[in-house]
Design a protein around this motif. Structure first.
Motif, PDB file in Angstrom:
ATOM      1  N   LEU A 290       0.825  -1.214   0.000  1.00 22.86           N
ATOM      2  CA  LEU A 290       0.000   0.000   0.000  1.00 22.86           C
ATOM      3  C   LEU A 290       0.857   1.261   0.000  1.00 22.86           C
ATOM      4  O   LEU A 290       0.547   2.228  -0.706  1.00 22.86           O
ATOM      5  CB  LEU A 290      -0.972  -0.008   1.180  1.00 22.86           C
ATOM      6  CG  LEU A 290      -2.059  -1.073   1.112  1.00 22.86           C
ATOM      7  CD1 LEU A 290      -2.918  -1.056   2.377  1.00 22.86           C
ATOM      8  CD2 LEU A 290      -2.937  -0.895  -0.129  1.00 22.86           C
ATOM      9  N   ALA A 291       1.945   1.258   0.766  1.00 28.96           N
ATOM     10  CA  ALA A 291       2.843   2.412   0.763  1.00 28.96           C
ATOM     11  C   ALA A 291       3.486   2.587  -0.608  1.00 28.96           C
ATOM     12  O   ALA A 291       3.573   3.708  -1.127  1.00 28.96           O
ATOM     13  CB  ALA A 291       3.914   2.256   1.842  1.00 28.96           C
ATOM     14  N   LEU A 292       3.894   1.490  -1.222  1.00 34.74           N
ATOM     15  CA  LEU A 292       4.521   1.544  -2.547  1.00 34.74           C
ATOM     16  C   LEU A 292       3.528   2.032  -3.603  1.00 34.74           C
ATOM     17  O   LEU A 292       3.864   2.884  -4.432  1.00 34.74           O
ATOM     18  CB  LEU A 292       5.072   0.171  -2.924  1.00 34.74           C
ATOM     19  CG  LEU A 292       5.835   0.084  -4.243  1.00 34.74           C
ATOM     20  CD1 LEU A 292       7.051   0.998  -4.221  1.00 34.74           C
ATOM     21  CD2 LEU A 292       6.262  -1.358  -4.498  1.00 34.74           C
ATOM     22  N   ILE A 293       2.306   1.533  -3.570  1.00 34.00           N
ATOM     23  CA  ILE A 293       1.285   1.967  -4.532  1.00 34.00           C
ATOM     24  C   ILE A 293       1.006   3.459  -4.369  1.00 34.00           C
ATOM     25  O   ILE A 293       0.938   4.202  -5.351  1.00 34.00           O
ATOM     26  CB  ILE A 293       0.000   1.131  -4.395  1.00 34.00           C
ATOM     27  CG1 ILE A 293       0.238  -0.288  -4.904  1.00 34.00           C
ATOM     28  CG2 ILE A 293      -1.170   1.793  -5.123  1.00 34.00           C
ATOM     29  CD1 ILE A 293      -0.886  -1.262  -4.586  1.00 34.00           C
ATOM     30  N   THR A 294       0.839   3.904  -3.119  1.00 34.77           N
ATOM     31  CA  THR A 294       0.577   5.329  -2.870  1.00 34.77           C
ATOM     32  C   THR A 294       1.734   6.175  -3.385  1.00 34.77           C
ATOM     33  O   THR A 294       1.515   7.196  -4.045  1.00 34.77           O
ATOM     34  CB  THR A 294       0.341   5.583  -1.372  1.00 34.77           C
ATOM     35  OG1 THR A 294      -0.731   4.765  -0.917  1.00 34.77           O
ATOM     36  CG2 THR A 294       0.000   7.047  -1.108  1.00 34.77           C
TER      37      THR A 294
ATOM     38  N   GLY B  44       3.804   9.728  -7.457  1.00 41.13           N
ATOM     39  CA  GLY B  44       4.866  10.075  -8.403  1.00 41.13           C
ATOM     40  C   GLY B  44       4.343  10.357  -9.798  1.00 41.13           C
ATOM     41  O   GLY B  44       4.855  11.233 -10.495  1.00 41.13           O
ATOM     42  N   THR B  45       3.308   9.624 -10.216  1.00 42.28           N
ATOM     43  CA  THR B  45       2.747   9.872 -11.547  1.00 42.28           C
ATOM     44  C   THR B  45       1.905  11.151 -11.575  1.00 42.28           C
ATOM     45  O   THR B  45       1.776  11.772 -12.625  1.00 42.28           O
ATOM     46  CB  THR B  45       1.885   8.689 -12.032  1.00 42.28           C
ATOM     47  OG1 THR B  45       0.761   8.533 -11.178  1.00 42.28           O
ATOM     48  CG2 THR B  45       2.684   7.406 -12.078  1.00 42.28           C
ATOM     49  N   ILE B  46       1.363  11.525 -10.439  1.00 34.32           N
ATOM     50  CA  ILE B  46       0.558  12.755 -10.361  1.00 34.32           C
ATOM     51  C   ILE B  46       1.461  13.983 -10.317  1.00 34.32           C
ATOM     52  O   ILE B  46       1.109  15.039 -10.821  1.00 34.32           O
ATOM     53  CB  ILE B  46      -0.363  12.724  -9.119  1.00 34.32           C
ATOM     54  CG1 ILE B  46      -1.418  11.629  -9.260  1.00 34.32           C
ATOM     55  CG2 ILE B  46      -1.047  14.069  -8.904  1.00 34.32           C
ATOM     56  CD1 ILE B  46      -2.226  11.384  -7.994  1.00 34.32           C
TER      57      ILE B  46
ATOM     58  N   SER C 224      -4.409  13.404  -3.011  1.00 28.42           N
ATOM     59  CA  SER C 224      -5.247  14.554  -3.381  1.00 28.42           C
ATOM     60  C   SER C 224      -4.436  15.841  -3.410  1.00 28.42           C
ATOM     61  O   SER C 224      -4.620  16.678  -4.303  1.00 28.42           O
ATOM     62  CB  SER C 224      -6.413  14.715  -2.401  1.00 28.42           C
ATOM     63  OG  SER C 224      -7.272  13.618  -2.489  1.00 28.42           O
ATOM     64  N   TRP C 225      -3.543  16.002  -2.440  1.00 26.44           N
ATOM     65  CA  TRP C 225      -2.717  17.207  -2.425  1.00 26.44           C
ATOM     66  C   TRP C 225      -1.905  17.299  -3.713  1.00 26.44           C
ATOM     67  O   TRP C 225      -1.870  18.352  -4.351  1.00 26.44           O
ATOM     68  CB  TRP C 225      -1.782  17.244  -1.206  1.00 26.44           C
ATOM     69  CG  TRP C 225      -0.979  18.504  -1.211  1.00 26.44           C
ATOM     70  CD1 TRP C 225      -1.332  19.696  -0.657  1.00 26.44           C
ATOM     71  CD2 TRP C 225       0.268  18.719  -1.878  1.00 26.44           C
ATOM     72  NE1 TRP C 225      -0.365  20.635  -0.936  1.00 26.44           N
ATOM     73  CE2 TRP C 225       0.623  20.061  -1.676  1.00 26.44           C
ATOM     74  CE3 TRP C 225       1.115  17.904  -2.617  1.00 26.44           C
ATOM     75  CZ2 TRP C 225       1.804  20.612  -2.189  1.00 26.44           C
ATOM     76  CZ3 TRP C 225       2.290  18.445  -3.135  1.00 26.44           C
ATOM     77  CH2 TRP C 225       2.622  19.785  -2.913  1.00 26.44           C
TER      78      TRP C 225
ATOM     79  N   PHE D 110      -2.318  20.345  -6.355  1.00 27.08           N
ATOM     80  CA  PHE D 110      -1.180  21.232  -6.567  1.00 27.08           C
ATOM     81  C   PHE D 110      -0.640  21.126  -7.988  1.00 27.08           C
ATOM     82  O   PHE D 110      -0.507  22.138  -8.680  1.00 27.08           O
ATOM     83  CB  PHE D 110      -0.068  20.917  -5.564  1.00 27.08           C
ATOM     84  CG  PHE D 110       1.046  21.936  -5.556  1.00 27.08           C
ATOM     85  CD1 PHE D 110       1.071  22.939  -4.605  1.00 27.08           C
ATOM     86  CD2 PHE D 110       2.073  21.894  -6.490  1.00 27.08           C
ATOM     87  CE1 PHE D 110       2.087  23.884  -4.591  1.00 27.08           C
ATOM     88  CE2 PHE D 110       3.090  22.829  -6.488  1.00 27.08           C
ATOM     89  CZ  PHE D 110       3.104  23.826  -5.537  1.00 27.08           C
ATOM     90  N   PHE D 111      -0.333  19.910  -8.431  1.00 26.27           N
ATOM     91  CA  PHE D 111       0.371  19.744  -9.707  1.00 26.27           C
ATOM     92  C   PHE D 111      -0.552  19.617 -10.919  1.00 26.27           C
ATOM     93  O   PHE D 111      -0.270  20.187 -11.961  1.00 26.27           O
ATOM     94  CB  PHE D 111       1.302  18.529  -9.648  1.00 26.27           C
ATOM     95  CG  PHE D 111       2.459  18.724  -8.727  1.00 26.27           C
ATOM     96  CD1 PHE D 111       3.541  19.511  -9.088  1.00 26.27           C
ATOM     97  CD2 PHE D 111       2.470  18.125  -7.476  1.00 26.27           C
ATOM     98  CE1 PHE D 111       4.614  19.701  -8.232  1.00 26.27           C
ATOM     99  CE2 PHE D 111       3.538  18.306  -6.614  1.00 26.27           C
ATOM    100  CZ  PHE D 111       4.612  19.098  -6.989  1.00 26.27           C
TER     101      PHE D 111
END
Length: 160
Positions: free
Chosen positions: A15-19, A24-26, A92-93, A97-98
């Protein structure tokens, strides 16, 4: 170590890796981002990857230890729900933001993210002091990111 003991480790790490990967893609460092005036004290871009990798490792470890020490299944489920909410707010942040290019709105969302980390620290602290302590660097980093976000808004606003 048996399969039952490995399950929480695998879940927390996955779950940490997926998040982290989705975040990273966002996160797009493009011409819009590089045109933003940054405060003098802003860390160099390469530091963000190092810091976030360390933070996500600590989050995964805190999740594993919290799961292991949760006194009841219900407590473990609540804790997992808090981690899931936190992961959603973290992503979401980045999106606001990006992708939406709205640092002003991202700042307000970051307050919710900060509060979700605090809730995790307090909740986990009831049954795993170590899990709670492992989340403190995350709270500190998001506090620094919040100050950076605020300064970007002050230096570049208004947005939208």
């Amino acid at each position: 170590m048996n399969r039952a003991a490995l399950f929480p480790i695998i879940v927390a790490a996955t779950l940490a890796l997926i998040t982290a990967m989705v975040g990273g893609t966002i996160t797009v460092l493009d011409s819009w981002y590089y045109a933003l005036e940054q405060p003098d004290w802003a860390p160099p871009d390469y530091m963000f990857g190092i810091i976030w990798t360390s933070i996500f490792a600590l989050i995964a470890l805190a999740g594993f230890l919290g799961w292991q020490k949760a006194p009841t299944r219900r407590t473990a489920e609540i804790m997992l729900g808090l981690f899931a909410l936190n992961g959603f707010l973290n992503l979401s942040w980045s999106f606001i933001f990006f992708r939406m290019e709205r640092p002003d709105l991202a700042f307000y969302e970051l307050i919710a993210l900060w509060l979700s980390i605090l809730a995790l620290i307090v909740f986990c602290g009831r049954f795993s002091k170590i899990a709670s302590l492992l989340l403190i660097p995350y709270l500190i980093w998001v506090s620094i990111a919040g100050m950076l976000n605020y300064q970007i808004v002050a230096l570049n606003g208004p947005f939208g």
